[in-house]
Design a protein around this motif. Structure first.
Motif, short mmCIF file in Angstrom:
data_model
loop_
_atom_site.label_atom_id
_atom_site.label_comp_id
_atom_site.label_asym_id
_atom_site.label_seq_id
_atom_site.Cartn_x
_atom_site.Cartn_y
_atom_site.Cartn_z
N ARG A 238 0.81 -1.22 0.00
CA ARG A 238 0.00 0.00 0.00
C ARG A 238 0.84 1.27 0.00
N VAL A 239 2.15 1.16 0.27
CA VAL A 239 2.99 2.35 0.40
C VAL A 239 3.01 3.21 -0.85
N PRO A 240 3.14 2.65 -2.07
CA PRO A 240 3.19 3.52 -3.24
C PRO A 240 1.96 4.42 -3.41
N GLY A 241 0.84 4.05 -2.79
CA GLY A 241 -0.36 4.86 -2.92
C GLY A 241 -0.59 5.86 -1.81
N THR A 242 0.42 6.10 -0.98
CA THR A 242 0.21 6.95 0.21
C THR A 242 -0.02 8.42 -0.10
N ILE A 276 5.59 7.79 -6.05
CA ILE A 276 5.34 8.81 -5.03
C ILE A 276 5.35 10.19 -5.66
N LEU A 277 6.35 10.45 -6.48
CA LEU A 277 6.48 11.76 -7.11
C LEU A 277 5.40 11.97 -8.16
N ASP A 278 5.11 10.93 -8.95
CA ASP A 278 4.07 11.06 -9.97
C ASP A 278 2.72 11.34 -9.34
N GLY A 336 5.35 5.31 9.65
CA GLY A 336 4.33 5.90 10.53
C GLY A 336 2.91 5.69 10.09
N ILE A 337 2.55 5.96 8.83
CA ILE A 337 3.27 6.71 7.78
C ILE A 337 3.28 8.19 8.19
#
Length: 381
Positions: A238-242, A276-278, A336-337
């Protein structure tokens, strides 16, 4: 207001390319049932090259947690002094002018913190405050900027030094075959960075406001599991969608201070990966090129954890910096996130600098600081 000055960044002399990383993955994990997925994920990181504190042959070996941590301490003591001296020079200060040292790292552990060694060795005053941060991971670069800002605002005229020391390659776990860990083997790199926050004067980002945000119930998304062999990196899919949760925090903080987060003149953003940047560019409705400094760090060095924001800022300086008064956002993201966000503007003229000979290093520049470990670092200017 406090000013974040030009950072100094050094990367180790050993390198590994994306092609070499992919070939190692094919060779070492030929029978892994999810190898095609791992290769695709590594290929999509955007990382072309990373720097390592050891040759790849030694990096792939695992001599044990104790030996790894001893290597971390030795390499930190070998590489931090020159970077600190460079950061002080950029800020026009000397070690005795620093009132707080914020040391951030998530790739090794010492107690007392390396701040004590720095004070004893590099000429800082014995009443210098110490603030080691060890558990914010990649967000720690942003946290260090924000805590330095808070300190300098609380003590007008005080100066803070930020040091980010990340040797991610020392966390390589050859027996950990989880997809998240295998992806990390192709994503993270090693670097040391430092920057001064001046309480008055200086050129750089005038720090005006800051804030933090925690995504609820996301503690397991990025984490370490501490096992017998050391730190095992855990990365949830799930991290790439944070950015869907974190972008609104940037928007809200900016709005509270009369700004539009999507209409800033510069952005210094932690580059955890290209998505993340995109995604952040999409959520803020800004051109992808606005994150070029972060993308360049990711491409040339990989994810260097807490040092990313300092290296991205260094690249903004190298480009000549924006016009005086230009506004911008600095943001770090991590476990944490957690998001650590700064709002600032560009200010100042180049400070008068002390003679390089007067900047205490703890040892002559021409002499090796640790032997027989490799100590040469390339200072990125």
């Amino acid at each position: 207001m406090p000013v974040l000055c030009r950072p100094a960044v050094a990367v180790p002399e050993y390198t590994i390319t994306r092609e070499e990383t992919l070939e190692l993955a094919r060779t070492l994990h030929a029978g892994h049932e999810q190898l095609p997925l791992v290769l695709r994920l590594i290929g999509n990181t955007g990382v072309a090259k990373r720097h390592l504190v050891q040759p790849i042959e030694r990096t792939l070996a695992h001599p044990g947690f104790e030996a790894r941590n001893a290597m971390y301490e030795a390499q930190a003591k070998a590489r931090v002094p020159a970077v600190v001296a460079e950061a002080l020079y950029h800020a026009g200060l000397e070690a005795r002018d620093i009132d707080l040292i914020v040391y951030v790292s998530c790739t090794g552990f010492t107690m007392p913190s390396l701040t004590a060694w720095m004070i004893n060795t590099l000429g800082f005053r014995t009443d210098t405050r110490q603030m080691p941060i060890a558990q914010l991971g990649c967000a720690a670069g942003g946290a260090a900027i924000n805590r330095s800002h808070d300190f300098c605002a609380a003590y007008p005229g005080a100066n803070a030094l930020i040091v980010a020391c990340e040797f991610c390659s020392l966390c390589y776990q050859p027996a950990d075959l989880t997809v998240g860990n295998l992806l990390s083997n192709g994503l993270f790199g090693d670097a040391v960075a430092a920057a001064v926050v001046r309480g008055s004067g200086g050129t750089g980002v005038r720090l005006e406001h800051n804030g933090s945000h925690l995504v609820p119930d996301s503690e397991e998304w990025i984490a370490y599991k501490v096992r017998e062999t050391g730190f095992h990196f855990m990365l949830d899919k799930r991290v790439p969608g944070t950015m869907e949760q974190l972008a609104p925090a940037l928007v809200d903080l900016a709005a509270r201070h009369g700004r539009d987060a999507g209409r800033q003149d510069f952005y210094i953003i932690h580059a955890g990966g290209p998505r993340i940047l995109d995604d952040l560019a999409k959520h803020l409705d800004v051109a992808p090129d606005m994150f070029r400094f972060s993308r360049d760090t990711l491409t040339e060095y990989g994810n260097i954890a807490s040092a990313v924001v300092l290296d991205a800022l260094r690249r903004l300086f190298d480009e000549g910096g924006p016009a005086a008064g230009a506004t911008g956002i600095v943001a770090g993201f991590g476990p944490g996130i957690t998001a650590e966000i700064s709002l600032g503007s560009w200010t100042g003229a180049e400070p008068e600098r002390p003679s390089r000979e007067t900047v205490p290093l703890g040892a002559p520049r021409s002499a090796p600081l640790v032997s027989p470990l490799p100590t040469t670092a390339t200072v990125a200017r």
